[in-house]
Design a protein around this motif. Sequence first.
Motif, PDB file in Angstrom:
ATOM      1  N   GLU A  60     -10.674   1.177  -7.805  1.00 42.09           N
ATOM      2  CA  GLU A  60     -10.138  -0.228  -9.068  1.00 42.09           C
ATOM      3  C   GLU A  60      -8.087   0.010  -8.285  1.00 42.09           C
ATOM      4  OE1 GLU A  60      -9.664   4.050 -11.357  1.00 42.09           O
ATOM      5  OE2 GLU A  60     -11.607   2.781  -9.730  1.00 42.09           O
ATOM      6  N   ALA A  61      -7.789   1.175  -7.418  1.00 44.29           N
ATOM      7  CA  ALA A  61      -5.976   1.075  -7.173  1.00 44.29           C
ATOM      8  C   ALA A  61      -7.056  -0.034  -5.714  1.00 44.29           C
ATOM      9  CB  ALA A  61      -6.263   2.597  -6.611  1.00 44.29           C
TER      10      ALA A  61
ATOM     11  N   LEU B 142       0.854  -1.098  -0.005  1.00 43.89           N
ATOM     12  CA  LEU B 142      -0.108  -0.245  -0.279  1.00 43.89           C
ATOM     13  C   LEU B 142       1.024   1.550   0.710  1.00 43.89           C
ATOM     14  CD1 LEU B 142      -3.499  -1.378   2.481  1.00 43.89           C
ATOM     15  CD2 LEU B 142      -2.836  -1.293   0.110  1.00 43.89           C
ATOM     16  N   ALA B 143       2.375   0.920   0.254  1.00 41.97           N
ATOM     17  CA  ALA B 143       2.803   2.114   0.260  1.00 41.97           C
ATOM     18  C   ALA B 143       2.906   3.451  -0.275  1.00 41.97           C
ATOM     19  CB  ALA B 143       3.992   1.816   1.003  1.00 41.97           C
ATOM     20  N   ALA B 144       3.427   2.893  -2.550  1.00 39.74           N
ATOM     21  CA  ALA B 144       3.874   3.455  -2.901  1.00 39.74           C
ATOM     22  C   ALA B 144       2.294   3.725  -4.002  1.00 39.74           C
ATOM     23  CB  ALA B 144       4.107   2.550  -3.900  1.00 39.74           C
ATOM     24  N   PRO B 145       1.168   2.820  -3.636  1.00 40.68           N
ATOM     25  CA  PRO B 145       0.028   4.325  -4.067  1.00 40.68           C
ATOM     26  C   PRO B 145      -1.017   4.739  -3.041  1.00 40.68           C
ATOM     27  CG  PRO B 145      -0.360   1.084  -4.190  1.00 40.68           C
ATOM     28  CD  PRO B 145       0.991   1.602  -3.416  1.00 40.68           C
ATOM     29  N   ALA B 146      -0.506   4.717  -1.346  1.00 42.16           N
ATOM     30  CA  ALA B 146      -0.715   5.529  -0.536  1.00 42.16           C
ATOM     31  C   ALA B 146       0.053   7.146  -0.998  1.00 42.16           C
ATOM     32  CB  ALA B 146      -0.467   5.527   0.772  1.00 42.16           C
ATOM     33  N   ALA B 147       1.426   7.105  -0.839  1.00 42.48           N
ATOM     34  CA  ALA B 147       2.448   7.727  -0.703  1.00 42.48           C
ATOM     35  C   ALA B 147       1.879   8.936  -2.444  1.00 42.48           C
ATOM     36  CB  ALA B 147       3.728   7.945  -0.942  1.00 42.48           C
ATOM     37  N   ALA B 148       1.302   8.282  -3.686  1.00 43.08           N
ATOM     38  CA  ALA B 148       1.053   8.791  -4.611  1.00 43.08           C
ATOM     39  C   ALA B 148      -0.941   9.262  -4.881  1.00 43.08           C
ATOM     40  CB  ALA B 148       1.480   8.141  -6.134  1.00 43.08           C
TER      41      ALA B 148
ATOM     42  N   VAL C 182       1.864   3.797 -10.536  1.00 42.40           N
ATOM     43  CA  VAL C 182       1.863   5.033 -10.011  1.00 42.40           C
ATOM     44  C   VAL C 182       3.675   4.871 -10.089  1.00 42.40           C
ATOM     45  CG1 VAL C 182      -0.336   5.192  -8.569  1.00 42.40           C
ATOM     46  CG2 VAL C 182       2.586   3.902  -7.248  1.00 42.40           C
ATOM     47  N   PRO C 183       4.782   6.097 -10.509  1.00 40.31           N
ATOM     48  CA  PRO C 183       6.027   6.409 -10.406  1.00 40.31           C
ATOM     49  C   PRO C 183       6.475   6.200  -9.036  1.00 40.31           C
ATOM     50  CG  PRO C 183       4.673   8.303 -10.699  1.00 40.31           C
ATOM     51  CD  PRO C 183       3.513   7.930 -11.033  1.00 40.31           C
TER      52      PRO C 183
ATOM     53  N   ALA D 208       7.393  -3.748  -1.735  1.00 42.63           N
ATOM     54  CA  ALA D 208       6.347  -1.741  -1.812  1.00 42.63           C
ATOM     55  C   ALA D 208       6.772  -1.456  -3.336  1.00 42.63           C
ATOM     56  CB  ALA D 208       8.050  -1.231  -1.155  1.00 42.63           C
ATOM     57  N   VAL D 209       7.484  -2.167  -4.144  1.00 41.85           N
ATOM     58  CA  VAL D 209       7.540  -1.889  -5.076  1.00 41.85           C
ATOM     59  C   VAL D 209       6.038  -2.492  -6.291  1.00 41.85           C
ATOM     60  CG1 VAL D 209       9.289  -2.408  -7.483  1.00 41.85           C
ATOM     61  CG2 VAL D 209      10.479  -1.604  -5.637  1.00 41.85           C
ATOM     62  N   ALA D 210       6.542  -3.487  -5.604  1.00 40.77           N
ATOM     63  CA  ALA D 210       4.969  -4.597  -6.397  1.00 40.77           C
ATOM     64  C   ALA D 210       4.188  -4.002  -6.115  1.00 40.77           C
ATOM     65  CB  ALA D 210       5.162  -5.969  -6.040  1.00 40.77           C
ATOM     66  N   GLY D 211       3.223  -2.974  -5.144  1.00 35.65           N
ATOM     67  CA  GLY D 211       2.398  -1.958  -5.280  1.00 35.65           C
ATOM     68  C   GLY D 211       2.321  -1.041  -5.862  1.00 35.65           C
ATOM     69  N   GLY D 212       3.319  -0.519  -6.179  1.00 33.42           N
ATOM     70  CA  GLY D 212       3.696   0.634  -6.872  1.00 33.42           C
ATOM     71  C   GLY D 212       3.018  -0.056  -8.386  1.00 33.42           C
TER      72      GLY D 212
END
Length: 311
Positions: free
Chosen positions: A55-56, A42-48, A176-177, A167-171
């Motif tokens: 859907e996310a 959830l970290a990368a999607p949340a930060a973005a 998300v970048p 973490a990378v997999a979530g993004g």
Amino acid sequence: MTERTHATGPAADGAPRGDRGAAAALVRACRPRQWLKNLLVLAAPAAAGALVRPEALLTCAAVFALFCVAASGTYLLNDVNDVHRDRAHPRKRHRPVASGTLPVPVAVTTGILLCAAAPLASLALGNPPLSALVAGYVLLTLVYTRHLRDVVVCDLVAVAACHVLRAVAGGVAVGVPLTPWFVIVVSLAALLVVVGKREAELRAGGDAAGSADAVRPTLRGYTAAYLTQTRTMASAAMVVTYCLWALDQSEGPRTLFHAVSIVPFIMFVLRYNLLVDRGVGEEPEEIALRDRPLQLVLGALVVLVGLGIYL
């Protein structure tokens, strides 16, 4: 007439027998408590700021489930590989495989099935990079179990890399970048947790000669001073990197909430290091579930960062 006991009844010592007991042992061996680590997706999607999209959220939930399946499979195979070491450990000897409540063939078969199921199921999401990350996570974990766990420093990097892959997999799943700041902070946080775990293991097993070696041979290559210095280095670098991210305007506007979030972030790092110094870092997920001050500062951090991103 003599009274008969059924095979599915409880044992004389209170341990469950039969199918229900085996099922319970299998669930325990899958270590559901450690699924908490998979929230890193959830970290990368949340930060973005992407979690406002339904859907996310659904995609993140699917990725979380994939990593839970993959992690449980690798935990089972790891316990089979470490069965003799675990039996020499005062706490790990109670694990289902080490204690004998879960037969080794069942653990091996289930572990292989789960390890294969996660990458295959990820194909249904239609995201080849994500499938590669899930497969890479499984492969790295298995290589760690068989080889890297006995190589000094490489064992730290391998476990930390597993966290980073989550973490990378979530993004990647949400599209998300992944900024350099994000990757660096996550990498340093993962290293901090892994080093703290090793330090706690060294302190717990080092009092009796050879006991730490029997459980984790790489502990022979570490000293408490080295691990403390590494933990301090990772903590300092992580704090500096987070401060640069919170105050940097080049990747988007930063608000007062971002700046104020530095305070609970530093408090979180300080609290975690204090707990490790007290010798309770051997099970990081237990710290997250039980230490109320750590939960409070983490909650404050999440709220402040969320306000800065989503307002």
